[in-house]
Design a protein around this motif. Sequence first.
Motif, short mmCIF file in Angstrom:
data_model
loop_
_atom_site.label_atom_id
_atom_site.label_comp_id
_atom_site.label_asym_id
_atom_site.label_seq_id
_atom_site.Cartn_x
_atom_site.Cartn_y
_atom_site.Cartn_z
N PRO A 144 46.57 29.19 35.73
CA PRO A 144 45.46 29.66 35.18
C PRO A 144 44.99 31.13 35.60
N VAL A 145 45.54 31.95 34.67
CA VAL A 145 45.76 33.48 34.93
C VAL A 145 44.21 33.81 34.71
N ARG A 146 43.86 34.81 35.90
CA ARG A 146 42.53 35.66 35.40
C ARG A 146 43.27 37.01 35.19
N PRO A 147 42.96 37.30 33.90
CA PRO A 147 43.69 38.58 33.59
C PRO A 147 42.95 39.75 34.14
N ASN A 148 43.78 40.53 34.80
CA ASN A 148 43.17 41.67 35.82
C ASN A 148 42.57 42.94 35.11
N ALA A 149 42.73 42.91 33.76
CA ALA A 149 41.75 43.94 33.17
C ALA A 149 40.89 43.43 32.28
N LYS A 150 40.52 42.23 32.18
CA LYS A 150 39.49 41.51 31.39
C LYS A 150 38.11 42.04 31.70
N HIS A 151 37.92 42.32 32.78
CA HIS A 151 36.61 42.69 33.39
C HIS A 151 36.09 44.13 32.29
N ARG A 152 37.10 44.71 32.09
CA ARG A 152 36.65 46.08 31.40
C ARG A 152 36.22 45.54 30.00
N HIS A 153 36.58 44.39 29.42
CA HIS A 153 36.01 44.05 28.01
C HIS A 153 35.06 42.49 28.24
N PRO A 154 34.13 42.69 29.04
CA PRO A 154 33.43 41.15 29.13
C PRO A 154 32.77 40.59 27.91
N GLY A 155 32.46 41.60 26.96
CA GLY A 155 32.05 40.99 25.55
C GLY A 155 33.45 40.38 24.57
N VAL A 156 34.34 40.59 24.91
CA VAL A 156 35.38 39.99 24.35
C VAL A 156 35.87 38.60 24.58
N SER A 157 36.20 37.67 23.58
CA SER A 157 36.18 36.24 24.09
C SER A 157 37.78 36.19 24.70
N ILE A 158 37.91 35.23 25.68
CA ILE A 158 38.94 35.08 26.25
C ILE A 158 40.44 34.60 25.30
N VAL A 159 39.86 34.01 24.21
CA VAL A 159 40.90 33.67 23.24
C VAL A 159 41.41 34.99 22.48
N ASP A 160 40.30 35.90 22.14
CA ASP A 160 40.81 37.12 21.35
C ASP A 160 41.53 38.12 22.33
N VAL A 217 23.78 39.16 31.73
CA VAL A 217 24.19 40.17 32.63
C VAL A 217 25.40 40.48 32.87
N GLU A 218 26.00 41.75 32.56
CA GLU A 218 27.31 42.17 32.89
C GLU A 218 27.49 42.75 34.67
N VAL A 219 28.30 41.96 35.38
CA VAL A 219 28.32 42.06 36.73
C VAL A 219 29.68 42.72 36.80
N PRO A 220 29.66 43.63 37.59
CA PRO A 220 31.19 44.43 37.97
C PRO A 220 32.07 43.43 38.46
N GLY A 221 33.36 43.45 37.87
CA GLY A 221 34.33 42.48 38.14
C GLY A 221 34.32 41.08 37.52
N ALA A 222 33.32 40.66 36.97
CA ALA A 222 33.04 39.61 36.10
C ALA A 222 33.80 39.74 34.66
N LEU A 223 34.49 38.58 34.36
CA LEU A 223 35.39 38.63 33.06
C LEU A 223 34.54 38.52 31.82
N VAL A 224 33.31 37.86 32.14
CA VAL A 224 32.38 37.37 31.00
C VAL A 224 31.07 37.89 31.41
N PRO A 225 29.80 37.94 30.85
CA PRO A 225 28.45 37.95 31.28
C PRO A 225 28.15 36.85 32.00
N VAL A 226 27.28 36.91 33.00
CA VAL A 226 26.55 35.82 33.87
C VAL A 226 25.22 35.62 32.97
N HIS A 227 25.10 34.31 32.71
CA HIS A 227 23.76 33.68 32.11
C HIS A 227 22.60 33.73 33.16
N CYS A 228 21.59 34.60 32.77
CA CYS A 228 20.51 34.49 33.79
C CYS A 228 19.28 33.89 32.97
#
Length: 249
Positions: A144-160, A217-228
């Motif tokens: 279940p790979v955590r793509p290591n550059a995905k955090h730079r694109h938190p608004g992009v869906s994981i599928v895309d 909320v965009e959190v540094p290092g998170a792959l997608v936003p956190v829902h607050c």
Amino acid sequence: MDLLVTTAEQRPDLVPLLGDFHDWPSFMNEDPVAPLYFDDLEEAFPGYVLIGIDRNRPDRLVAKGYSVPFTWDRDPDESLPAGGWDEVILTATRDRLAGRRGTLVSALEISVRPDLRGTGLSSVMLAEMRRNAADRGHTSLVAPVRPNAKHRHPGVSIVDYANLRRDDGLPVDPWLRVHARAGGRIAGTAVRAMTIAGTLAEWRAWTGLPFDATGPVEVPGALVPVHCDVEHDHAVYCEPCVWVHHRLM
């Protein structure tokens, strides 16, 4: 470097070195499922914990790789757990308690010492994880790979994001590219591979961010936003993953 890659089963004396460095953002240490695996490395699945050291500096961890056997009765090319990383650990724990041997091996993490990143050690550790799984009679390694550059694109869906390719056809993401070069095939994605929930006060402590407005909320290092949710005093992070399947035989 005279690299030795061994397991916690073979060298339990090296297990204390596994805490030498950590790769993930601090808020990810709050995943409630992770301790089922990481709090019992010497006893639970020691044959699947890889430890890399330089024989000339045996007191220093060079790289580490965590994996685990778990039961999955479907074709991994067609379907893998929707709950990603968390579901693998939960299933593996149930298997262990029931005395079952898992049918697949899942990678959980491969990390390289910060000053040695970019030297190819991640590929070496992935190859060793594949070999270790095969040596134990498994025909597949999944991740279940955590793509290591995905955090730079938190608004992009994981599928895309998983479908992004370079001109040579390899994935844009560096870690997915390592898996592809090792023979792994992208088998799908999961949108809730790891779920971390907490009060707003907890999230403020974990991240140093205000968490004072309802919404993403965009959190540094998170792959997608956190829902607050301010009204209900909580925030939830659902981390996605990209499933990769390595056939070993």
